[in-house]
Design a protein around this motif. Structure first.
Motif, PDB file in Angstrom:
ATOM      1  N   TYR A 257       0.811  -1.209   0.000  1.00  0.00           N
ATOM      2  CA  TYR A 257       0.000   0.000   0.000  1.00  0.00           C
ATOM      3  C   TYR A 257       0.856   1.276   0.000  1.00  0.00           C
ATOM      4  O   TYR A 257       0.524   2.253  -0.649  1.00  0.00           O
ATOM      5  N   LEU A 258       1.998   1.229   0.723  1.00  0.00           N
ATOM      6  CA  LEU A 258       2.787   2.449   0.890  1.00  0.00           C
ATOM      7  C   LEU A 258       4.133   2.416   0.170  1.00  0.00           C
ATOM      8  O   LEU A 258       4.524   3.388  -0.477  1.00  0.00           O
ATOM      9  N   VAL A 259       4.864   1.299   0.323  1.00  0.00           N
ATOM     10  CA  VAL A 259       6.250   1.285  -0.145  1.00  0.00           C
ATOM     11  C   VAL A 259       6.329   1.070  -1.655  1.00  0.00           C
ATOM     12  O   VAL A 259       7.001   1.830  -2.357  1.00  0.00           O
ATOM     13  N   MET A 260       5.619   0.055  -2.155  1.00  0.00           N
ATOM     14  CA  MET A 260       5.725  -0.272  -3.578  1.00  0.00           C
ATOM     15  C   MET A 260       5.387   0.923  -4.490  1.00  0.00           C
ATOM     16  O   MET A 260       6.174   1.223  -5.399  1.00  0.00           O
ATOM     17  N   PRO A 261       4.277   1.641  -4.260  1.00  0.00           N
ATOM     18  CA  PRO A 261       3.995   2.773  -5.158  1.00  0.00           C
ATOM     19  C   PRO A 261       5.084   3.845  -5.123  1.00  0.00           C
ATOM     20  O   PRO A 261       5.408   4.438  -6.153  1.00  0.00           O
ATOM     21  N   ARG A 262       5.680   4.058  -3.956  1.00  0.00           N
ATOM     22  CA  ARG A 262       6.726   5.085  -3.849  1.00  0.00           C
ATOM     23  C   ARG A 262       8.001   4.644  -4.571  1.00  0.00           C
ATOM     24  O   ARG A 262       8.652   5.451  -5.241  1.00  0.00           O
ATOM     25  N   VAL A 263       8.340   3.368  -4.433  1.00  0.00           N
ATOM     26  CA  VAL A 263       9.553   2.862  -5.085  1.00  0.00           C
ATOM     27  C   VAL A 263       9.383   2.903  -6.606  1.00  0.00           C
ATOM     28  O   VAL A 263      10.254   3.398  -7.323  1.00  0.00           O
ATOM     29  N   LEU A 264       8.235   2.425  -7.090  1.00  0.00           N
ATOM     30  CA  LEU A 264       8.021   2.415  -8.547  1.00  0.00           C
ATOM     31  C   LEU A 264       7.947   3.839  -9.098  1.00  0.00           C
ATOM     32  O   LEU A 264       8.505   4.124 -10.170  1.00  0.00           O
ATOM     33  N   ALA A 265       7.273   4.727  -8.362  1.00  0.00           N
ATOM     34  CA  ALA A 265       7.164   6.118  -8.824  1.00  0.00           C
ATOM     35  C   ALA A 265       8.547   6.748  -8.926  1.00  0.00           C
ATOM     36  O   ALA A 265       8.856   7.444  -9.900  1.00  0.00           O
ATOM     37  N   SER A 266       9.406   6.480  -7.943  1.00  0.00           N
ATOM     38  CA  SER A 266      10.760   7.041  -7.974  1.00  0.00           C
ATOM     39  C   SER A 266      11.552   6.448  -9.123  1.00  0.00           C
ATOM     40  O   SER A 266      12.286   7.158  -9.819  1.00  0.00           O
ATOM     41  N   LEU A 267      11.399   5.146  -9.337  1.00  0.00           N
ATOM     42  CA  LEU A 267      12.110   4.467 -10.422  1.00  0.00           C
ATOM     43  C   LEU A 267      11.749   5.105 -11.769  1.00  0.00           C
ATOM     44  O   LEU A 267      12.606   5.284 -12.634  1.00  0.00           O
ATOM     45  N   LEU A 268      10.473   5.460 -11.935  1.00  0.00           N
ATOM     46  CA  LEU A 268      10.025   6.010 -13.224  1.00  0.00           C
ATOM     47  C   LEU A 268      10.265   7.510 -13.329  1.00  0.00           C
ATOM     48  O   LEU A 268      10.580   8.020 -14.405  1.00  0.00           O
ATOM     49  N   ALA A 269      10.130   8.201 -12.206  1.00  0.00           N
ATOM     50  CA  ALA A 269      10.172   9.672 -12.275  1.00  0.00           C
ATOM     51  C   ALA A 269      11.603  10.210 -12.358  1.00  0.00           C
ATOM     52  O   ALA A 269      11.864  11.199 -13.042  1.00  0.00           O
ATOM     53  N   LEU A 270      12.521   9.551 -11.658  1.00  0.00           N
ATOM     54  CA  LEU A 270      13.880  10.096 -11.597  1.00  0.00           C
ATOM     55  C   LEU A 270      14.566  10.200 -12.964  1.00  0.00           C
ATOM     56  O   LEU A 270      15.162  11.239 -13.261  1.00  0.00           O
ATOM     57  N   PRO A 271      14.486   9.177 -13.831  1.00  0.00           N
ATOM     58  CA  PRO A 271      15.111   9.323 -15.150  1.00  0.00           C
ATOM     59  C   PRO A 271      14.524  10.498 -15.940  1.00  0.00           C
ATOM     60  O   PRO A 271      15.262  11.251 -16.584  1.00  0.00           O
ATOM     61  N   VAL A 272      13.202  10.658 -15.865  1.00  0.00           N
ATOM     62  CA  VAL A 272      12.561  11.754 -16.602  1.00  0.00           C
ATOM     63  C   VAL A 272      13.053  13.104 -16.071  1.00  0.00           C
ATOM     64  O   VAL A 272      13.440  13.995 -16.830  1.00  0.00           O
ATOM     65  N   LEU A 273      13.064  13.211 -14.736  1.00  0.00           N
ATOM     66  CA  LEU A 273      13.541  14.448 -14.121  1.00  0.00           C
ATOM     67  C   LEU A 273      14.999  14.715 -14.497  1.00  0.00           C
ATOM     68  O   LEU A 273      15.393  15.855 -14.742  1.00  0.00           O
ATOM     69  N   THR A 274      15.785  13.631 -14.547  1.00  0.00           N
ATOM     70  CA  THR A 274      17.206  13.783 -14.854  1.00  0.00           C
ATOM     71  C   THR A 274      17.403  14.315 -16.270  1.00  0.00           C
ATOM     72  O   THR A 274      18.234  15.205 -16.492  1.00  0.00           O
ATOM     73  N   ILE A 275      16.626  13.790 -17.230  1.00  0.00           N
ATOM     74  CA  ILE A 275      16.738  14.296 -18.605  1.00  0.00           C
ATOM     75  C   ILE A 275      16.419  15.794 -18.635  1.00  0.00           C
ATOM     76  O   ILE A 275      17.127  16.599 -19.243  1.00  0.00           O
ATOM     77  N   TYR A 276      15.374  16.164 -17.919  1.00  0.00           N
ATOM     78  CA  TYR A 276      14.972  17.567 -17.854  1.00  0.00           C
ATOM     79  C   TYR A 276      16.103  18.424 -17.275  1.00  0.00           C
ATOM     80  O   TYR A 276      16.451  19.478 -17.809  1.00  0.00           O
ATOM     81  N   VAL A 277      16.693  17.923 -16.179  1.00  0.00           N
ATOM     82  CA  VAL A 277      17.783  18.659 -15.531  1.00  0.00           C
ATOM     83  C   VAL A 277      18.988  18.751 -16.473  1.00  0.00           C
ATOM     84  O   VAL A 277      19.616  19.813 -16.591  1.00  0.00           O
ATOM     85  N   ASP A 278      19.294  17.649 -17.170  1.00  0.00           N
ATOM     86  CA  ASP A 278      20.413  17.661 -18.121  1.00  0.00           C
ATOM     87  C   ASP A 278      20.228  18.775 -19.151  1.00  0.00           C
ATOM     88  O   ASP A 278      21.130  19.575 -19.382  1.00  0.00           O
ATOM     89  N   VAL A 279      19.035  18.804 -19.733  1.00  0.00           N
ATOM     90  CA  VAL A 279      18.768  19.773 -20.800  1.00  0.00           C
ATOM     91  C   VAL A 279      18.872  21.201 -20.266  1.00  0.00           C
ATOM     92  O   VAL A 279      19.504  22.066 -20.877  1.00  0.00           O
ATOM     93  N   LEU A 280      18.289  21.446 -19.086  1.00  0.00           N
ATOM     94  CA  LEU A 280      18.382  22.788 -18.516  1.00  0.00           C
ATOM     95  C   LEU A 280      19.833  23.164 -18.213  1.00  0.00           C
ATOM     96  O   LEU A 280      20.230  24.317 -18.358  1.00  0.00           O
ATOM     97  N   GLY A 281      20.610  22.178 -17.757  1.00  0.00           N
ATOM     98  CA  GLY A 281      22.034  22.415 -17.482  1.00  0.00           C
ATOM     99  C   GLY A 281      22.778  22.820 -18.744  1.00  0.00           C
ATOM    100  O   GLY A 281      23.589  23.753 -18.731  1.00  0.00           O
ATOM    101  N   TRP A 282      22.460  22.106 -19.851  1.00  0.00           N
ATOM    102  CA  TRP A 282      23.091  22.464 -21.142  1.00  0.00           C
ATOM    103  C   TRP A 282      22.738  23.907 -21.512  1.00  0.00           C
ATOM    104  O   TRP A 282      23.593  24.682 -21.898  1.00  0.00           O
ATOM    105  N   ILE A 283      21.452  24.234 -21.366  1.00  0.00           N
ATOM    106  CA  ILE A 283      21.013  25.586 -21.747  1.00  0.00           C
ATOM    107  C   ILE A 283      21.736  26.619 -20.885  1.00  0.00           C
ATOM    108  O   ILE A 283      22.233  27.637 -21.382  1.00  0.00           O
ATOM    109  N   GLY A 284      21.833  26.330 -19.585  1.00  0.00           N
ATOM    110  CA  GLY A 284      22.551  27.239 -18.678  1.00  0.00           C
ATOM    111  C   GLY A 284      23.994  27.416 -19.138  1.00  0.00           C
ATOM    112  O   GLY A 284      24.515  28.542 -19.205  1.00  0.00           O
TER     113      GLY A 284
END
Lengths: 256, 260
Positions: B143-170
């Motif tokens: 109920y609590l742990v699995m959704p958080r672990v899977l959400a982090s597994l999926l969200a972090l790569p997407v966030l990282t790509i976004y951060v990479d691109v913004l870093g390049w622009i900076g």
């Protein structure tokens, strides 16, 4: 007349506890405790705070395992939470333990939803029905933080009832409540007892409330039940421990 | 006698550490096993992903632009001295993708979201809500742990790509506006494309996934272990974030070594 008889049909379970002991480190909380609760009976365990009442309930629930002794429900040992079992236990925690991120309605319907007992429409109807039993049908959309202490306890009762339990456990249902709210909760417990005839175990340090709801009651002292009987028998008990507890309570009540 | 005491003390610390590692791994295994129930819990996973995004995006955007910019500023001047400033794009781009992007994003996520996960679950433990879940025959891991672990597994790569691109622009912005560096947007990105391989991006995303799962599992573990009252909830939050940081740094080294 034997207790537990003359109550008509019941779907409640029988509880048999034999030689139950539990210690945390060096502190012995329960010592060789033996107790029988009849199907459909409301058994109240009284005793001062911190005498092991909650620990006893948690062992009946399977949340804690005994160091020694056995707990049998309808003759079968207690199963750990999540394991399949032929009965269901509803628990009303002392704090209510409502899920603060869910609304009142979602709290009551959580078991139904997670176990996919019914579709959303039916769940909605059951939730309203259970909340109506405790007089809170109109509070379905509020969050627990928006409720008073007494209301939270009543939602906790509704949540326990939503699982359609064969046994319901109340942990200090009236602790921290004012006398009016205590009355409401006691009435709710008695009402449910009459309506559903399920087995109930109430632990409390509130002697008056205990006597009001109990078919039988037991006094827990130093990890053992030192006296078991009807509320009347407990009130008249000559046992010094019971007398001391009753007198303290009465003094408190009389304002002396 | 004293040395014996010291030995026993050290032994106890090591044992406790190993026990914690073992328990975290068991929790991770349980979460992986409970992932079977993921399709039925899509709503919870999406809610957690939204939470991760909401909490992390603003601060991650700001940090990404500035880190990329400062990186370009530092290295741009050095490169200009050597007359190799046209390589700025490759340098900033690779640094962001392989190292700074995933590490920075997961550190921010640990601070913003991991702390909230630990606080919420710790409060639930302390206020008997976890026990209440168990009595309703609802597995807290599912109920609590699995959704958080899977959400982090999926969200972090997407966030990282976004951060990479913004870093390049900076980085590109800083390269353009500083006359001493004087690298145009176009030169920056041409060079970046020349140096960057798909493998580099994937390496960074592997890191992001590992860090994301680590932060989630560590914070859930610390939350579930909490006993006591409000003070312990506070302590658990600090402990969860510090442990997450330590794990990120250690795993960063290990993964970098393995992927080289």
């Amino acid at each position: 007349m034997q207790e537990g008889q003359g109550r008509g049909p019941t779907r409640g379970v029988a509880i048999r506890i034999v030689g139950l002991s539990k210690a945390f480190g060096d502190v012995e909380v329960l010592r060789d405790l033996t107790l029988e609760v009849q199907p459909g009976e409301t058994f109240v365990i009284i005793g001062p705070s911190g005498c092991g009442k909650t620990v006893l309930l948690k062992q009946i629930l399977g949340l804690l395992t005994p160091d020694a002794g056995r707990i049998l429900i309808d003759g079968a040992p207690v199963a750990a939470p999540g394991q399949p079992k032929p009965y269901r236990i509803g628990m009303v925690f002392q704090s209510g333990a409502l899920f603060s991120s869910l609304t009142v309605g979602e709290n009551v319907g959580l078991w139904l939803k997670e176990h996919r007992v019914a579709d959303d429409g039916v769940i909605e109807r059951i939730v309203t029905e259970k909340l109506a039993l405790v007089g809170l049908a109109d509070k379905k959309h509020l969050f627990p933080s928006e409720l008073s202490g007494g209301m939270r306890k009543r939602v906790a009762i509704a949540r326990a009832l939503a699982t359609d339990p064969d046994l319901i456990l109340y942990d200090e249902p009236t602790a921290e409540l004012d006398p009016v709210m205590t009355d409401h909760i006691a009435e709710a417990i008695v009402d449910l007892k009459r309506r559903f005839r399920i087995t109930s175990v109430v632990v409390t340090h509130d002697l008056n409330m205990g006597c009001y709801v109990a078919d039988r009651m037991g006094m827990l002292h130093e990890g053992r039940l030192v006296e078991v009987g009807t509320p009347e028998q407990i009130r008249r008990s000559a046992n010094p421990v019971v007398r001391a507890f009753i007198t303290t309570q009465t003094k408190g009540m009389g304002g002396a | 006698m004293r040395s014996l005491g010291l030995l026993a003390g050290t032994g106890a610390v090591i044992l406790r550490f190993l026990q914690t590692v073992g328990e975290v791994l068991v929790l991770l295994w349980q979460a992986v096993r409970e992932s079977r129930a993921a399709p039925r819990n899509v709503d919870k996973i999406l809610a957690q992903m939204a939470e991760i995004g909401n909490a992390t995006l603003p601060i991650a955007s700001l940090t990404a632009v500035f880190i990329g910019g400062v990186l370009a500023l530092q290295s741009g001047f050095q490169l200009a001295k050597l007359g190799a400033e046209e390589n700025l794009g490759g340098l900033v781009g690779l640094s962001m993708v392989k190292e700074l992007g995933p590490v920075m994003t997961s550190l921010l996520m640990a601070g913003r979201v991991g702390s909230a996960m630990a606080a919420e679950i710790a409060a639930m433990s302390v206020y008997e809500e976890i026990d209440a879940l168990r009595t309703l025959d609802i597995d807290p891991v599912r109920y609590l742990v699995m959704p958080r672990v899977l959400a982090s597994l999926l969200a972090l790569p997407v966030l990282t790509i976004y951060v990479d691109v913004l870093g390049w622009i900076g980085g590109a912005l800083v390269g353009t506006v500083n006359p001493q560096i004087n690298v145009s947007f176009r030169t920056f990105f041409d060079n970046l494309r020349q140096f960057m391989e798909v493998r580099d991006i994937l390496d960074g995303l592997v890191k992001a996934m590992v860090f994301g799962v680590t932060v989630a599992i560590v914070c859930c573990y610390v939350g579930l272990q909490t006993r006591g009252g409000p003070r312990e909830v506070g302590r658990s939050v600090t402990r969860a974030v510090v442990l997450s940081f330590i794990c990120i740094f250690i795993f960063d080294y290990v993964i970098t070594r393995l992927l080289i």
